[in-house]
Motif scaffolding. Structure first.
Motif, PDB file in Angstrom:
ATOM      1  N   LEU A   1       0.822  -1.208   0.000  1.00  0.00           N
ATOM      2  CA  LEU A   1       0.000   0.000   0.000  1.00  0.00           C
ATOM      3  C   LEU A   1       0.854   1.257   0.000  1.00  0.00           C
ATOM      4  CD1 LEU A   1      -2.821   1.325   0.281  1.00  0.00           C
ATOM      5  CD2 LEU A   1      -2.550   1.114   2.757  1.00  0.00           C
ATOM      6  N   PHE A   2       1.845   1.308   0.885  1.00  0.00           N
ATOM      7  CA  PHE A   2       2.621   2.538   1.028  1.00  0.00           C
ATOM      8  C   PHE A   2       3.655   2.716  -0.079  1.00  0.00           C
ATOM      9  CE2 PHE A   2       0.555   2.642   5.024  1.00  0.00           C
ATOM     10  CZ  PHE A   2       0.620   3.946   5.477  1.00  0.00           C
ATOM     11  N   SER A   3       4.057   1.636  -0.723  1.00  0.00           N
ATOM     12  CA  SER A   3       4.953   1.798  -1.868  1.00  0.00           C
ATOM     13  C   SER A   3       4.166   2.091  -3.137  1.00  0.00           C
ATOM     14  CB  SER A   3       5.803   0.536  -2.058  1.00  0.00           C
ATOM     15  OG  SER A   3       4.982  -0.595  -2.298  1.00  0.00           O
ATOM     16  N   GLY A   4       3.040   1.406  -3.332  1.00  0.00           N
ATOM     17  CA  GLY A   4       2.249   1.622  -4.528  1.00  0.00           C
ATOM     18  C   GLY A   4       1.521   2.948  -4.545  1.00  0.00           C
ATOM     19  N   PHE A   5       1.040   3.382  -3.384  1.00  0.00           N
ATOM     20  CA  PHE A   5       0.306   4.646  -3.282  1.00  0.00           C
ATOM     21  C   PHE A   5       1.207   5.743  -2.711  1.00  0.00           C
ATOM     22  CE2 PHE A   5      -4.348   3.029  -3.009  1.00  0.00           C
ATOM     23  CZ  PHE A   5      -4.103   2.148  -4.052  1.00  0.00           C
ATOM     24  N   TYR A   6       2.476   5.653  -3.020  1.00  0.00           N
ATOM     25  CA  TYR A   6       3.467   6.531  -2.383  1.00  0.00           C
ATOM     26  C   TYR A   6       3.128   8.004  -2.558  1.00  0.00           C
ATOM     27  CZ  TYR A   6       7.928   8.717  -1.226  1.00  0.00           C
ATOM     28  OH  TYR A   6       8.896   9.507  -0.674  1.00  0.00           O
ATOM     29  N   LEU A   7       2.861   8.439  -3.806  1.00  0.00           N
ATOM     30  CA  LEU A   7       2.649   9.868  -4.056  1.00  0.00           C
ATOM     31  C   LEU A   7       1.379  10.395  -3.391  1.00  0.00           C
ATOM     32  CD1 LEU A   7       3.586  12.459  -5.290  1.00  0.00           C
ATOM     33  CD2 LEU A   7       2.560  11.767  -7.481  1.00  0.00           C
ATOM     34  N   PRO A   8       0.210   9.740  -3.565  1.00  0.00           N
ATOM     35  CA  PRO A   8      -0.974  10.274  -2.875  1.00  0.00           C
ATOM     36  C   PRO A   8      -0.842  10.247  -1.360  1.00  0.00           C
ATOM     37  CG  PRO A   8      -1.466   8.184  -3.973  1.00  0.00           C
ATOM     38  CD  PRO A   8      -0.142   8.624  -4.462  1.00  0.00           C
ATOM     39  N   LEU A   9      -0.218   9.206  -0.801  1.00  0.00           N
ATOM     40  CA  LEU A   9      -0.051   9.163   0.656  1.00  0.00           C
ATOM     41  C   LEU A   9       0.948  10.218   1.132  1.00  0.00           C
ATOM     42  CD1 LEU A   9      -0.093   5.314   1.324  1.00  0.00           C
ATOM     43  CD2 LEU A   9      -1.906   6.981   1.756  1.00  0.00           C
ATOM     44  N   LEU A  10       1.959  10.493   0.303  1.00  0.00           N
ATOM     45  CA  LEU A  10       2.893  11.575   0.646  1.00  0.00           C
ATOM     46  C   LEU A  10       2.177  12.919   0.653  1.00  0.00           C
ATOM     47  CD1 LEU A  10       5.768  12.622   1.188  1.00  0.00           C
ATOM     48  CD2 LEU A  10       6.100  12.720  -1.309  1.00  0.00           C
TER      49      LEU A  10
ATOM     50  N   ILE B   1     -10.143  14.635   0.089  1.00  0.00           N
ATOM     51  CA  ILE B   1     -10.324  14.108  -1.272  1.00  0.00           C
ATOM     52  C   ILE B   1      -9.510  12.833  -1.479  1.00  0.00           C
ATOM     53  CG2 ILE B   1      -9.923  14.582  -3.720  1.00  0.00           C
ATOM     54  CD1 ILE B   1     -10.412  17.559  -3.065  1.00  0.00           C
ATOM     55  N   LEU B   2      -8.237  12.865  -1.093  1.00  0.00           N
ATOM     56  CA  LEU B   2      -7.336  11.762  -1.433  1.00  0.00           C
ATOM     57  C   LEU B   2      -7.627  10.485  -0.656  1.00  0.00           C
ATOM     58  CD1 LEU B   2      -3.893  13.528  -2.004  1.00  0.00           C
ATOM     59  CD2 LEU B   2      -5.586  12.757  -3.673  1.00  0.00           C
ATOM     60  N   TRP B   3      -8.176  10.587   0.542  1.00  0.00           N
ATOM     61  CA  TRP B   3      -8.566   9.351   1.237  1.00  0.00           C
ATOM     62  C   TRP B   3      -9.644   8.626   0.449  1.00  0.00           C
ATOM     63  CZ3 TRP B   3      -5.181   7.304   3.905  1.00  0.00           C
ATOM     64  CH2 TRP B   3      -4.500   7.914   4.955  1.00  0.00           C
ATOM     65  N   GLY B   4     -10.553   9.370  -0.114  1.00  0.00           N
ATOM     66  CA  GLY B   4     -11.587   8.742  -0.932  1.00  0.00           C
ATOM     67  C   GLY B   4     -11.027   8.108  -2.188  1.00  0.00           C
ATOM     68  N   VAL B   5     -10.078   8.795  -2.822  1.00  0.00           N
ATOM     69  CA  VAL B   5      -9.429   8.242  -4.009  1.00  0.00           C
ATOM     70  C   VAL B   5      -8.692   6.952  -3.661  1.00  0.00           C
ATOM     71  CG1 VAL B   5      -7.622   8.661  -5.727  1.00  0.00           C
ATOM     72  CG2 VAL B   5      -9.227  10.487  -5.152  1.00  0.00           C
ATOM     73  N   ALA B   6      -7.982   6.945  -2.546  1.00  0.00           N
ATOM     74  CA  ALA B   6      -7.205   5.764  -2.151  1.00  0.00           C
ATOM     75  C   ALA B   6      -8.114   4.579  -1.849  1.00  0.00           C
ATOM     76  CB  ALA B   6      -6.339   6.101  -0.938  1.00  0.00           C
ATOM     77  N   PHE B   7      -9.144   4.785  -1.036  1.00  0.00           N
ATOM     78  CA  PHE B   7     -10.023   3.677  -0.675  1.00  0.00           C
ATOM     79  C   PHE B   7     -10.807   3.169  -1.883  1.00  0.00           C
ATOM     80  CE2 PHE B   7      -9.553   5.004   3.839  1.00  0.00           C
ATOM     81  CZ  PHE B   7      -9.269   3.750   4.364  1.00  0.00           C
ATOM     82  N   ALA B   8     -11.205   4.063  -2.766  1.00  0.00           N
ATOM     83  CA  ALA B   8     -11.930   3.615  -3.961  1.00  0.00           C
ATOM     84  C   ALA B   8     -11.043   2.732  -4.829  1.00  0.00           C
ATOM     85  CB  ALA B   8     -12.418   4.827  -4.753  1.00  0.00           C
TER      86      ALA B   8
ATOM     87  N   ILE C   1      -8.605   0.834  -3.751  1.00  0.00           N
ATOM     88  CA  ILE C   1      -8.454  -0.454  -3.070  1.00  0.00           C
ATOM     89  C   ILE C   1      -9.674  -1.328  -3.318  1.00  0.00           C
ATOM     90  CG2 ILE C   1      -8.238  -1.559  -0.810  1.00  0.00           C
ATOM     91  CD1 ILE C   1      -6.621   0.871   0.107  1.00  0.00           C
ATOM     92  N   VAL C   2     -10.865  -0.731  -3.274  1.00  0.00           N
ATOM     93  CA  VAL C   2     -12.088  -1.493  -3.546  1.00  0.00           C
ATOM     94  C   VAL C   2     -12.105  -1.971  -4.998  1.00  0.00           C
ATOM     95  CG1 VAL C   2     -14.598  -1.309  -3.771  1.00  0.00           C
ATOM     96  CG2 VAL C   2     -13.450  -0.343  -1.764  1.00  0.00           C
ATOM     97  N   ARG C   3     -11.722  -1.121  -5.913  1.00  0.00           N
ATOM     98  CA  ARG C   3     -11.740  -1.449  -7.351  1.00  0.00           C
ATOM     99  C   ARG C   3     -10.714  -2.507  -7.702  1.00  0.00           C
ATOM    100  NH1 ARG C   3      -8.662   1.034 -11.556  1.00  0.00           N
ATOM    101  NH2 ARG C   3      -9.650   0.895 -13.615  1.00  0.00           N
TER     102      ARG C   3
ATOM    103  N   ASN D   1       4.746 -10.759  -7.215  1.00  0.00           N
ATOM    104  CA  ASN D   1       5.420 -10.481  -5.946  1.00  0.00           C
ATOM    105  C   ASN D   1       4.618  -9.511  -5.073  1.00  0.00           C
ATOM    106  OD1 ASN D   1       7.736 -12.085  -6.534  1.00  0.00           O
ATOM    107  ND2 ASN D   1       8.488 -10.441  -7.881  1.00  0.00           N
ATOM    108  N   HIS D   2       3.390  -9.247  -5.478  1.00  0.00           N
ATOM    109  CA  HIS D   2       2.481  -8.351  -4.749  1.00  0.00           C
ATOM    110  C   HIS D   2       2.970  -6.902  -4.755  1.00  0.00           C
ATOM    111  CE1 HIS D   2       0.540 -12.006  -3.531  1.00  0.00           C
ATOM    112  NE2 HIS D   2       1.538 -12.389  -2.753  1.00  0.00           N
ATOM    113  N   GLN D   3       3.678  -6.523  -5.788  1.00  0.00           N
ATOM    114  CA  GLN D   3       4.138  -5.151  -5.928  1.00  0.00           C
ATOM    115  C   GLN D   3       3.230  -4.404  -6.894  1.00  0.00           C
ATOM    116  OE1 GLN D   3       6.795  -3.799  -4.125  1.00  0.00           O
ATOM    117  NE2 GLN D   3       6.614  -5.782  -3.096  1.00  0.00           N
ATOM    118  N   TYR D   4       2.912  -3.150  -6.555  1.00  0.00           N
ATOM    119  CA  TYR D   4       2.079  -2.334  -7.436  1.00  0.00           C
ATOM    120  C   TYR D   4       2.887  -1.920  -8.660  1.00  0.00           C
ATOM    121  CZ  TYR D   4      -0.725   1.577  -9.135  1.00  0.00           C
ATOM    122  OH  TYR D   4      -1.455   2.436  -9.924  1.00  0.00           O
ATOM    123  N   VAL D   5       2.376  -2.200  -9.854  1.00  0.00           N
ATOM    124  CA  VAL D   5       3.096  -1.894 -11.089  1.00  0.00           C
ATOM    125  C   VAL D   5       2.331  -0.912 -11.973  1.00  0.00           C
ATOM    126  CG1 VAL D   5       4.415  -4.045 -11.153  1.00  0.00           C
ATOM    127  CG2 VAL D   5       2.131  -3.981 -12.176  1.00  0.00           C
ATOM    128  N   GLY D   6       1.220  -0.377 -11.467  1.00  0.00           N
ATOM    129  CA  GLY D   6       0.508   0.658 -12.209  1.00  0.00           C
ATOM    130  C   GLY D   6       1.139   2.011 -11.937  1.00  0.00           C
ATOM    131  N   GLY D   7       0.859   2.975 -12.765  1.00  0.00           N
ATOM    132  CA  GLY D   7       1.390   4.321 -12.559  1.00  0.00           C
ATOM    133  C   GLY D   7       0.483   5.163 -11.682  1.00  0.00           C
TER     134      GLY D   7
END
Length: 352
Positions: free
Chosen positions: A78-87, A128-135, A137-139, A146-152
């Motif tokens: 989660l924290f590596s894949g969503f690095y920019l929005p969480l930052l 705003i960004l909490w909603g983007v992040a949780f949506a 995760i649901v989607r 290796n369970h690594q996020y590879v999307g941009g």
């Protein structure tokens, strides 16, 4: 019940506490500039959340810490894949804290104006960004074997996620307006109540659209119950805000947020982070810590959680009175760079 399931549910409870309590904090901050028409009114708004905002943020820290300890694979992905929005969320929260703490340190209108903008922006961004992040995760997201996020990064800005961001922003905005109407007096209360009545209708439409989309496309049959509860609570919110029943309106907005968390986490289980390819999804089993670790955490949580809840409940009880402009002194009253305590009506620790 397995400990992995127990901790999945406990993390959901922690997020519920955070979003319900920090939600009205965000809402008050988001409304600070448009609703506060004078310095005194803005200080009234800040003093409604002054004693509790930092305690509300503890729920986020606890949720993050529990995720790290109970589901380290989930935390890492989660924290590596969503690095920019969480930052961006982290930076916004830091800016918000600085604005809260330093607003009253200098008796200067320009300084307070900058602090007010920092507080406003620092509330809008995470709302705003909490909603983007949780949506997202649901989607589901694009994970490799290796369970690594590879999307941009821009893959996270899909229509479903953006609608999720609009939903949380509107929920928190309405939640904050209702809280202001409940906790303030005078003109601030009247304007907050009127605004909550208008916002509740827009929130009902947008939240219903996102919830139905999430339920139909990504969820399981039993979470229709959460959608139904959210719909009833939103209708109740509209009715209560129009009747200016502030207590009932606050309960309705809080129930809506609780139902939304149930929908989100109910849609995930037994996954914690679904992938487009189900074989690559993180689940409560392949993302969890050892049974020994979860067992120790369970005993610690069972002992400490009631104490934390009692303390926070006591805080809300002590500062339960309304705040009015009459209780705000004309001057901040700086003493060696620190604002004097404002103890009128038990409204806040400080006058900001």
């Amino acid at each position: 019940m397995e400990l992995t399931t127990v901790w999945f549910l406990l993390i959901a409870v922690l997020w519920t506490g955070y979003l319900v309590l920090e939600g009205f904090d965000f809402g008050v901050g988001m409304l600070l500039r448009p609703l506060g028409r004078s310095e005194k009114e803005r200080r009234v708004m800040i003093n409604t959340i002054g004693p509790v905002w930092d305690g509300n943020e503890v729920w986020l820290l606890t949720a993050g810490g529990a995720t790290f300890a109970a589901f380290p694979e989930w935390y890492a992905t989660l924290f590596s894949g969503f690095y920019l929005p969480l930052l961006l969320i982290l930076l916004a929260l830091i800016v918000r804290v600085v604005a809260f703490e330093w607003r009253g340190k200098i008796d200067d209108d320009a300084w307070r104006n900058r602090a007010d903008w920092a507080l406003t922006i620092g509330s809008w961004v995470p709302a705003i960004l909490w909603g983007v992040a949780f949506a997202n995760i649901v989607r589901g997201v694009e994970l490799d074997a290796n369970h690594q996020y590879v999307g941009g990064f821009f893959a996270l800005l899909n229509p479903f996620a953006l609608l999720g961001g609009a939903t949380t922003a509107l929920l928190f905005l309405t939640h904050g307006a209702v809280f202001l109407a409940l906790k303030s007096a005078g003109d601030v209360r009247e304007r907050a109540g009127s605004l909550a009545s208008r916002l509740s209708v827009v929130t009902l439409v947008v939240a219903a659209l996102w919830a139905v989309w999430a339920q139909v496309a990504y969820s399981v049959p039993w979470t229709w119950a959460a959608v139904a509860v959210a719909a009833l609570a939103l209708v109740g919110l509209v009715v209560a805000t129009r009747a200016r029943r502030e207590g009932w309106a606050f309960i309705a907005s809080a129930v809506t947020i609780v139902a939304a968390v149930v929908l989100i986490f109910g849609s995930l289980f037994p996954d914690v982070m679904p992938a487009f390819d189900p074989a690559n999804s993180l689940t409560v089993d392949n993302a969890s810590s050892t049974d020994y670790t979860l067992g120790v955490m369970t005993w610690v949580a069972a002992i400490l959680t009631p104490l934390v809840l009692l303390y926070q409940g006591w805080t809300y009880w002590v500062f339960r009175k309304r705040v009015s402009a009459d209780s705000i002194p004309d001057s901040i009253g700086l003493t060696f760079g620190r604002p004097k305590a404002d103890v009128t009506s038990g409204s806040s620790r400080e006058t900001h």
